[in-house]
Write a protein that holds these residues in place. Structure first.
Motif, short mmCIF file in Angstrom:
data_model
loop_
_atom_site.label_atom_id
_atom_site.label_comp_id
_atom_site.label_asym_id
_atom_site.label_seq_id
_atom_site.Cartn_x
_atom_site.Cartn_y
_atom_site.Cartn_z
N PRO A 59 0.82 -1.21 0.00
CA PRO A 59 0.00 0.00 0.00
C PRO A 59 0.86 1.27 0.00
O PRO A 59 1.87 1.33 0.68
N SER A 60 0.43 2.24 -0.76
CA SER A 60 1.06 3.55 -0.72
C SER A 60 0.21 4.47 0.15
O SER A 60 -0.96 4.20 0.40
N TRP A 61 0.83 5.57 0.61
CA TRP A 61 0.14 6.51 1.49
C TRP A 61 0.22 7.93 0.99
O TRP A 61 -0.23 8.86 1.64
N ARG A 62 0.79 8.09 -0.19
CA ARG A 62 1.06 9.44 -0.70
C ARG A 62 -0.19 10.28 -0.86
O ARG A 62 -0.25 11.42 -0.36
N ALA A 63 -1.19 9.77 -1.53
CA ALA A 63 -2.40 10.56 -1.77
C ALA A 63 -3.14 10.85 -0.48
O ALA A 63 -3.66 11.95 -0.27
N ARG A 64 -3.15 9.88 0.44
CA ARG A 64 -3.84 10.09 1.71
C ARG A 64 -3.10 11.10 2.59
O ARG A 64 -3.71 11.89 3.30
N PHE A 65 -1.77 11.08 2.51
CA PHE A 65 -1.01 12.10 3.24
C PHE A 65 -1.30 13.49 2.69
O PHE A 65 -1.54 14.43 3.45
N ILE A 66 -1.30 13.65 1.36
CA ILE A 66 -1.57 14.95 0.76
C ILE A 66 -2.97 15.43 1.15
O ILE A 66 -3.18 16.62 1.44
N SER A 67 -3.92 14.50 1.19
CA SER A 67 -5.28 14.87 1.58
C SER A 67 -5.32 15.38 3.02
O SER A 67 -5.96 16.39 3.32
N GLN A 68 -4.59 14.71 3.90
CA GLN A 68 -4.53 15.15 5.30
C GLN A 68 -3.77 16.47 5.42
O GLN A 68 -4.12 17.33 6.24
N ALA A 69 -2.75 16.64 4.60
CA ALA A 69 -1.91 17.83 4.69
C ALA A 69 -2.68 19.11 4.37
O ALA A 69 -2.31 20.20 4.82
N ARG A 70 -3.75 18.99 3.59
CA ARG A 70 -4.54 20.18 3.25
C ARG A 70 -5.13 20.86 4.47
O ARG A 70 -5.49 22.03 4.43
N HIS A 71 -5.22 20.11 5.59
CA HIS A 71 -5.86 20.65 6.78
C HIS A 71 -4.84 21.09 7.84
O HIS A 71 -5.23 21.45 8.95
N ASN A 72 -3.57 21.07 7.49
CA ASN A 72 -2.51 21.41 8.44
C ASN A 72 -1.90 22.76 8.09
O ASN A 72 -1.53 22.99 6.95
N PRO A 73 -1.78 23.68 9.07
CA PRO A 73 -1.26 25.03 8.78
C PRO A 73 0.13 25.04 8.16
O PRO A 73 0.40 25.81 7.23
N THR A 74 1.02 24.21 8.68
CA THR A 74 2.38 24.16 8.13
C THR A 74 2.36 23.70 6.68
O THR A 74 3.02 24.28 5.82
N ALA A 75 1.60 22.65 6.42
CA ALA A 75 1.51 22.14 5.05
C ALA A 75 0.86 23.16 4.14
O ALA A 75 1.28 23.34 3.00
N ALA A 76 -0.17 23.84 4.65
CA ALA A 76 -0.84 24.87 3.84
C ALA A 76 0.13 25.97 3.45
O ALA A 76 0.12 26.46 2.31
N ALA A 77 0.98 26.37 4.39
CA ALA A 77 1.97 27.40 4.10
C ALA A 77 2.98 26.90 3.06
O ALA A 77 3.40 27.64 2.17
N ALA A 78 3.36 25.62 3.17
CA ALA A 78 4.30 25.05 2.21
C ALA A 78 3.67 24.97 0.82
O ALA A 78 4.33 25.23 -0.19
N PHE A 79 2.39 24.59 0.77
CA PHE A 79 1.68 24.56 -0.51
C PHE A 79 1.69 25.95 -1.16
O PHE A 79 1.90 26.09 -2.36
N ALA A 80 1.44 26.97 -0.33
CA ALA A 80 1.40 28.34 -0.84
C ALA A 80 2.77 28.76 -1.38
O ALA A 80 2.87 29.42 -2.42
N GLU A 81 3.83 28.38 -0.67
CA GLU A 81 5.18 28.71 -1.12
C GLU A 81 5.47 28.05 -2.47
O GLU A 81 6.07 28.66 -3.36
N ARG A 82 5.06 26.80 -2.61
CA ARG A 82 5.30 26.08 -3.85
C ARG A 82 4.50 26.69 -5.00
O ARG A 82 4.98 26.76 -6.13
N ALA A 83 3.28 27.13 -4.70
CA ALA A 83 2.44 27.74 -5.73
C ALA A 83 3.05 29.05 -6.22
O ALA A 83 2.87 29.44 -7.38
N ALA A 84 3.78 29.73 -5.33
CA ALA A 84 4.38 31.01 -5.70
C ALA A 84 5.70 30.85 -6.46
O ALA A 84 6.21 31.80 -7.03
N SER A 85 6.24 29.64 -6.45
CA SER A 85 7.52 29.42 -7.13
C SER A 85 7.47 28.13 -7.95
O SER A 85 8.31 27.24 -7.79
#
Length: 219
Positions: free
Chosen positions: A105-131
Motif C-alpha cells: 500500500p502507498s500513502w502518498r495521496a492520503r497524506f496529501i489529503s490530510q496535509a490540506r488541513h494542516n497550517p504548516t503544510a498549507a503554508a508550504a503549498f502556498a510557497e510552492r504555488a508562488a515558485s
C-alpha cells in the motif's frame, strides 16, 4: 555513515507518510514517528529534519523532481494545436504517475489529503504555488487562455474546488487499492480526472457570483 543517515531519513519519511495518512498530521507525534520507523532515538525527527515542520516540507517535496520530469516530458509532446484537456493532462497525470510507481500500500495521496488541513503544510503549498517550475507556469497560462470565455474570478474558484476534488478522489482510490477492493489503474484515473477538470473549468456560468476562495490554485 552517510548511507545509514539517508536510510534513517527515508525510514522516518516512510513512517510519517503512513501515520499522517492514517491518522492526520496533528494526531501524530515526532516520538511516535521515530518509534514506528524503528528508530530508538526519539529526537530523530529533529535531528534529520530540524523539526516537524521540516519533516512535513520534506514530505511535500519528496517526489517533486520525479513529477517535474514526467511533466517536462509531456509538455515537450504538446503541439501547437493542443486542446484544453492536453494541458490539464500535463498537470494531473505526472502526480498520478508518481503514486502509481509506489509500493502497495502507498500513502502518498492520503497524506496529501490530510496535509490540506494542516497550517504548516498549507503554508508550504502556498510557497510552492508562488515558485512553480517554468513549464507549469506556462501550462497554467495556456490553460487560462483556453478558458477566456469564463470570468477570471469564476475560473479561480472552480480551480480551487477542482484541486481539492482531485486530491480527495486520489486518496479514496489509493485506500481502495490498499484494501484490495480494486486493481490499480492510476493512468485511467488520471485521464478520467482530466476530463472532469476540463468539464468543470469550462462549464457555462449560469449566474455570476462574488465567491472568492482563500487559496486558489490549479490542480
Amino acid at each position: 555513515m552517510a548511507r545509514k543517515s539517508e536510510q534513517a531519513r527515508t525510514a522516518l519519511m516512510d513512517a510519517a507518510e503512513e501515520l499522517f495518512g492514517r491518522h492526520g498530521i496533528d494526531q501524530v507525534s515526532s516520538r511516535r514517528i521515530a518509534e514506528f520507523a524503528g528508530n530508538s532515538n526519539h529526537s530523530a525527527v529533529a535531528y534529520h529534519f530540524g523539526d516537524r515542520d521540516g519533516l512535513i516540507r520534506a514530505l511535500l517535496d519528496r517526489h517533486a523532481a520525479r513529477t517535474d520530469a514526467f511533466r517536462a516530458d509531456m509538455v515537450r509532446g504538446i503541439g501547437d494545436d493542443a486542446a484544453l484537456p492536453d494541458y490539464l493532462r500535463c498537470m494531473i497525470l505526472p502526480a498520478v504517475q508518481v503514486i502509481s510507481e509506489l509500493p502497495i500500500p502507498s500513502w502518498r495521496a492520503r497524506f496529501i489529503s490530510q496535509a490540506r488541513h494542516n497550517p504548516t503544510a498549507a503554508a508550504a503549498f502556498a510557497e510552492r504555488a508562488a515558485s512553480v517550475p517554468e513549464n507549469l507556469e506556462d501550462l497554467r497560462a495556456r490553460t487560462f487562455a483556453h478558458l477566456g470565455h469564463v470570468d477570471r474570478d469564476v475560473l479561480v474558484g472552480r480551480a480551487w474546488i477542482l484541486g481539492r476534488t482531485v486530491v480527495d478522489v486520489c486518496a479514496e482510490y489509493e485506500a481502495s487499492i490498499a484494501a484490495g477492493d480494486r486493481e490499480p489503474e492510476w493512468e485511467a484515473l488520471g485521464h478520467f480526472l482530466t476530463d472532469v477538470a476540463a468539464g468543470m473549468l469550462g462549464a457555462p456560468v449560469s449566474e455570476p457570483t462574488p465567491f472568492h476562495p482563500d487559496s486558489p490554485a490549479l490542480p
